[in-house]
Scaffold this motif. Structure first.
Motif, PDB file in Angstrom:
ATOM      1  N   GLU A 342       0.279   2.827  -7.060  1.00 23.40           N
ATOM      2  CA  GLU A 342      -0.913   2.587  -6.253  1.00 23.40           C
ATOM      3  C   GLU A 342      -1.007   1.133  -5.796  1.00 23.40           C
ATOM      4  O   GLU A 342      -1.779   0.808  -4.899  1.00 23.40           O
ATOM      5  CB  GLU A 342      -2.187   2.945  -7.038  1.00 23.40           C
ATOM      6  N   GLU A 343      -0.219   0.249  -6.424  1.00 20.34           N
ATOM      7  CA  GLU A 343      -0.302  -1.173  -6.101  1.00 20.34           C
ATOM      8  C   GLU A 343       0.678  -1.534  -4.987  1.00 20.34           C
ATOM      9  O   GLU A 343       1.558  -0.768  -4.619  1.00 20.34           O
ATOM     10  CB  GLU A 343      -0.024  -2.017  -7.350  1.00 20.34           C
ATOM     11  N   SER A 344       0.540  -2.750  -4.485  1.00 20.60           N
ATOM     12  CA  SER A 344       1.354  -3.214  -3.371  1.00 20.60           C
ATOM     13  C   SER A 344       2.768  -3.568  -3.811  1.00 20.60           C
ATOM     14  O   SER A 344       3.050  -3.730  -5.013  1.00 20.60           O
ATOM     15  CB  SER A 344       0.709  -4.447  -2.743  1.00 20.60           C
ATOM     16  N   VAL A 345       3.649  -3.722  -2.812  1.00 18.68           N
ATOM     17  CA  VAL A 345       5.009  -4.167  -3.085  1.00 18.68           C
ATOM     18  C   VAL A 345       4.987  -5.525  -3.781  1.00 18.68           C
ATOM     19  O   VAL A 345       5.667  -5.740  -4.790  1.00 18.68           O
ATOM     20  CB  VAL A 345       5.823  -4.245  -1.770  1.00 18.68           C
ATOM     21  N   ALA A 384       6.660  -2.696   6.149  1.00 23.27           N
ATOM     22  CA  ALA A 384       6.022  -3.472   7.207  1.00 23.27           C
ATOM     23  C   ALA A 384       5.356  -4.728   6.661  1.00 23.27           C
ATOM     24  O   ALA A 384       5.234  -5.724   7.352  1.00 23.27           O
ATOM     25  CB  ALA A 384       4.991  -2.602   7.927  1.00 23.27           C
ATOM     26  N   ALA A 385       4.919  -4.680   5.417  1.00 22.19           N
ATOM     27  CA  ALA A 385       4.241  -5.831   4.823  1.00 22.19           C
ATOM     28  C   ALA A 385       4.310  -5.731   3.310  1.00 22.19           C
ATOM     29  O   ALA A 385       4.443  -4.650   2.744  1.00 22.19           O
ATOM     30  CB  ALA A 385       2.783  -5.878   5.279  1.00 22.19           C
ATOM     31  N   LEU A 386       4.205  -6.883   2.660  1.00 22.42           N
ATOM     32  CA  LEU A 386       4.256  -6.907   1.198  1.00 22.42           C
ATOM     33  C   LEU A 386       3.026  -6.266   0.572  1.00 22.42           C
ATOM     34  O   LEU A 386       3.034  -5.929  -0.611  1.00 22.42           O
ATOM     35  CB  LEU A 386       4.404  -8.350   0.701  1.00 22.42           C
ATOM     36  N   ASP A 387       1.936  -6.105   1.349  1.00 22.98           N
ATOM     37  CA  ASP A 387       0.735  -5.487   0.798  1.00 22.98           C
ATOM     38  C   ASP A 387       0.722  -3.968   0.969  1.00 22.98           C
ATOM     39  O   ASP A 387      -0.247  -3.294   0.658  1.00 22.98           O
ATOM     40  CB  ASP A 387      -0.523  -6.086   1.426  1.00 22.98           C
ATOM     41  N   MET A 388       1.847  -3.404   1.428  1.00 26.21           N
ATOM     42  CA  MET A 388       1.972  -1.945   1.558  1.00 26.21           C
ATOM     43  C   MET A 388       2.048  -1.301   0.177  1.00 26.21           C
ATOM     44  O   MET A 388       2.686  -1.818  -0.731  1.00 26.21           O
ATOM     45  CB  MET A 388       3.230  -1.626   2.355  1.00 26.21           C
ATOM     46  N   SER A 389       1.376  -0.172  -0.006  1.00 26.27           N
ATOM     47  CA  SER A 389       1.394   0.527  -1.288  1.00 26.27           C
ATOM     48  C   SER A 389       2.782   1.075  -1.583  1.00 26.27           C
ATOM     49  O   SER A 389       3.441   1.652  -0.710  1.00 26.27           O
ATOM     50  CB  SER A 389       0.380   1.665  -1.280  1.00 26.27           C
ATOM     51  N   ALA A 390       3.232   0.916  -2.827  1.00 26.90           N
ATOM     52  CA  ALA A 390       4.539   1.441  -3.223  1.00 26.90           C
ATOM     53  C   ALA A 390       4.584   2.963  -3.143  1.00 26.90           C
ATOM     54  O   ALA A 390       5.653   3.551  -2.984  1.00 26.90           O
ATOM     55  CB  ALA A 390       4.878   0.986  -4.640  1.00 26.90           C
ATOM     56  N   ALA A 391       3.425   3.614  -3.223  1.00 27.48           N
ATOM     57  CA  ALA A 391       3.375   5.080  -3.203  1.00 27.48           C
ATOM     58  C   ALA A 391       3.833   5.647  -1.866  1.00 27.48           C
ATOM     59  O   ALA A 391       4.305   6.778  -1.794  1.00 27.48           O
ATOM     60  CB  ALA A 391       1.958   5.560  -3.503  1.00 27.48           C
ATOM     61  N   THR A 392       3.702   4.872  -0.785  1.00 27.57           N
ATOM     62  CA  THR A 392       4.051   5.371   0.546  1.00 27.57           C
ATOM     63  C   THR A 392       5.498   5.111   0.912  1.00 27.57           C
ATOM     64  O   THR A 392       5.941   5.492   1.990  1.00 27.57           O
ATOM     65  CB  THR A 392       3.151   4.714   1.608  1.00 27.57           C
ATOM     66  N   LYS A 400      14.564  -0.284  -4.931  1.00 26.96           N
ATOM     67  CA  LYS A 400      14.812  -1.692  -4.617  1.00 26.96           C
ATOM     68  C   LYS A 400      13.676  -2.577  -5.130  1.00 26.96           C
ATOM     69  O   LYS A 400      13.905  -3.690  -5.608  1.00 26.96           O
ATOM     70  CB  LYS A 400      14.973  -1.878  -3.104  1.00 26.96           C
ATOM     71  N   VAL A 401      12.445  -2.102  -5.020  1.00 27.68           N
ATOM     72  CA  VAL A 401      11.292  -2.871  -5.512  1.00 27.68           C
ATOM     73  C   VAL A 401      11.386  -3.061  -7.021  1.00 27.68           C
ATOM     74  O   VAL A 401      11.126  -4.152  -7.544  1.00 27.68           O
ATOM     75  CB  VAL A 401       9.965  -2.177  -5.130  1.00 27.68           C
ATOM     76  N   VAL A 402      11.772  -1.987  -7.739  1.00 23.90           N
ATOM     77  CA  VAL A 402      11.904  -2.094  -9.199  1.00 23.90           C
ATOM     78  C   VAL A 402      12.994  -3.109  -9.569  1.00 23.90           C
ATOM     79  O   VAL A 402      12.818  -3.940 -10.466  1.00 23.90           O
ATOM     80  CB  VAL A 402      12.215  -0.720  -9.828  1.00 23.90           C
ATOM     81  N   ILE A 403      14.129  -3.043  -8.877  1.00 26.76           N
ATOM     82  CA  ILE A 403      15.212  -3.994  -9.155  1.00 26.76           C
ATOM     83  C   ILE A 403      14.766  -5.415  -8.842  1.00 26.76           C
ATOM     84  O   ILE A 403      15.017  -6.351  -9.615  1.00 26.76           O
ATOM     85  CB  ILE A 403      16.469  -3.625  -8.336  1.00 26.76           C
TER      86      ILE A 403
END
Length: 499
Positions: A342-345, A384-392, A400-403
């Motif tokens: 639910e949180e951002s990238v 598109a932005a670092l504030d994009m939700s990881a869920a989408t 890649k975000v986890v790594i």
């Protein structure tokens, strides 16, 4: 049975689908392929009633439909098995299968006997030995996926959509699933099969549709195409070598595991990982590989043995101490154990290093963005932005975000469990290249993988695990599919594995 034509869907400024099209006939198995981010999952969620399309044609059984909920989709006869299991961990296996539609007996009480009997019948049909009364918590990814399949089969749906159902299954389990899929097809049902494993597409499916960057590309009979043609349409560019392993200088011992044992799980496990080395843990699903990795990092307890990092003992059952010592751990189940979806990238990437980003005890979004930006750029996270939700995000971008989150800690040892599970061929190559580059920079890597080609293609040395014990240690030159599978089964016979 199903017709989608020029379907579009956006989430704010992010366009997930521009022109999605898919036509599925009765009595057929239709493959849907494309890179992560191609729009496959969004298209499936529209069919499932999770999202509503912005435009385009959506017909089911010849009628125009627009499902406002998942319940409406299920009621119409559609069942979806998602890539990531969605079980309630504190309920029993049977309660998960029949959630919301439990059989009722006298006094409108739940008829548990009938429910358990039906669950046992389902598992018998699937050919698996899962206890229907056990809680879902603690089940392996493979077992969770089997339960999702049982849930879908129990719905007696006319259209069954499988989104990467085999990603965590062994070769034997995959064949069992394929037999069920073929029997459902022969009954006149329609099936959609989403997979990044082309051997499965060619073994199971009748027709294949390719998507790229939210657009429909092509549809053709599987018998009239090839892997090379599909990859070219999927990627829209030439895919470089899938296992771009480059030689790295092997340095001093970083991780030393001595006599690690956990009752009923693994026994007397000892190995070392050196700087610049990729050590692969191979074996069949359920052999104990993930449990060994989790114990080393401190997530799971162990009864005996010791873990040393850079010559210093690492306290037992303390991930915090492991992180402080210089370990990083990319878990097998990225959604439940690697991300706060639910949180951002930016918030996810900065999650482990947040204390160091705070000023006077305050943490700002700007500080998170500054810390996360370079890592997101380095791993080419498509967002598109670092504030994009990881869920989408797509599965590959979530990985890649986890790594990135763990690399931001500047670790000395990276433990990575199933690094490319459920991601496309292009992203797999990118992840493999990253691992090779990190090893070249002196990072020690412990890699757990169910995909034998990945182990053989990326590891400098291979440890084979069977029934909780290390049964072979092979150099890169010695490791062959036959030797690995003999050690994984403790027999002279080889067994088919995921590829």
């Amino acid at each position: 049975m199903l017709e989608l034509r020029d379907v579009a869907k956006s989430f704010g400024a992010v366009v997930a689908l521009r022109s999605g099209s898919l036509t599925v006939e009765r009595g057929s198995i239709h493959a849907l392929v494309g890179e992560n981010g191609a729009g496959k999952s969004t298209l499936v969620k529209i069919v499932a009633g999770v999202h509503r399309r912005d435009s385009g044609v959506f017909r089911f059984r010849g009628e125009d439909v627009d499902f406002a909920s998942t319940a409406a989709s299920k009621a119409a006869g559609i069942a979806v098995i998602y890539q990531e299991p969605t079980l309630f961990p504190d309920l029993s296996v049977t309660e998960n299968i029949f959630m919301g539609r439990q059989p009722l007996g006298a006094g409108r009480r739940i008829d548990r006997a009938a429910m358990y009997a039906e669950a046992e019948s389902l598992f018998a049909r699937l050919g698996v030995g899962i206890d229907p009364r056990r809680p879902a918590r603690g089940l392996s990814i493979a077992d969770q996926q089997v339960i999702e399949i049982a849930k879908a089969v129990s719905l007696d749906a006319s259209l069954l959509i499988m989104d990467e159902p085999t990603a965590a299954l062994s070769g034997v389990e995959v064949e069992r699933l394929f037999a069920i899929a073929r029997s459902l097809r022969d009954e006149g049902r329609g099936l959609v099969f989403i997979s990044h494993r082309f051997d499965e597409v060619f073994a199971l499916c009748d027709t294949v549709t390719v998507m790229r960057d939210g657009d429909y590309i092509s549809t053709e009979p599987v018998a009239e195409t090839s892997v090379e043609q599909i990859v070219a349409r999927m990627v829209g560019r030439e895919v470089t070598e899938l296992f771009p392993k480059t030689p790295a200088e092997i340095g001093e011992v970083v991780l030393d595991v001595d006599g690690l044992s956990s009752a009923g799980t693994f026994h007397d496990v000892s190995f070392q990982v050196r700087a610049g080395e990729i050590l692969g843990l191979a074996g069949l699903v359920g052999a104990g590989r993930s449990e060994i990795a989790r114990a080393v990092f401190g997530v799971d307890r162990y009864d005996a043995g010791a873990v040393t990092l850079l010559g210093r003992p690492v306290p037992r059952h303390s991930p915090r101490a492991a992180i402080a010592a210089g370990m990083a751990f990319v878990a097998e189940d990225r959604r439940k154990q690697g991300l706060v979806v639910e949180e951002s990238v930016a918030r996810n990437v900065a999650a482990v290093i947040r204390r160091g980003l705070a000023t006077a005890g305050l943490l700002t979004s700007a500080a998170e963005n500054r810390a996360a930006g370079p890592w997101a750029a380095r791993l080419e996270v498509k967002t598109a932005a670092l504030d994009m939700s990881a869920a989408t995000m797509s599965g590959g971008n979530q990985q890649k975000v986890v790594i990135a989150k763990w690399l931001a800690t500047n670790p000395k040892l990276l433990i990575i469990d199933e690094p490319t599970r459920g991601i496309d061929v292009g992203t797999k190559s990118e992840v493999h290249r990253l691992l090779s580059e990190l090893a070249g920079q002196g990072l020690a890597i412990l890699m757990v993988s169910s995909e034998l080609p990945e182990v053989l293609g990326m590891a400098d040395r291979v440890l084979v695990v069977c029934e909780g014990r290390i049964t072979a240690e092979l150099s890169r030159e010695e490791a062959t599919p036959e030797k690995v599978m003999r050690a994984a089964t403790r027999s002279e016979k080889t067994e088919e594995v995921s590829a």
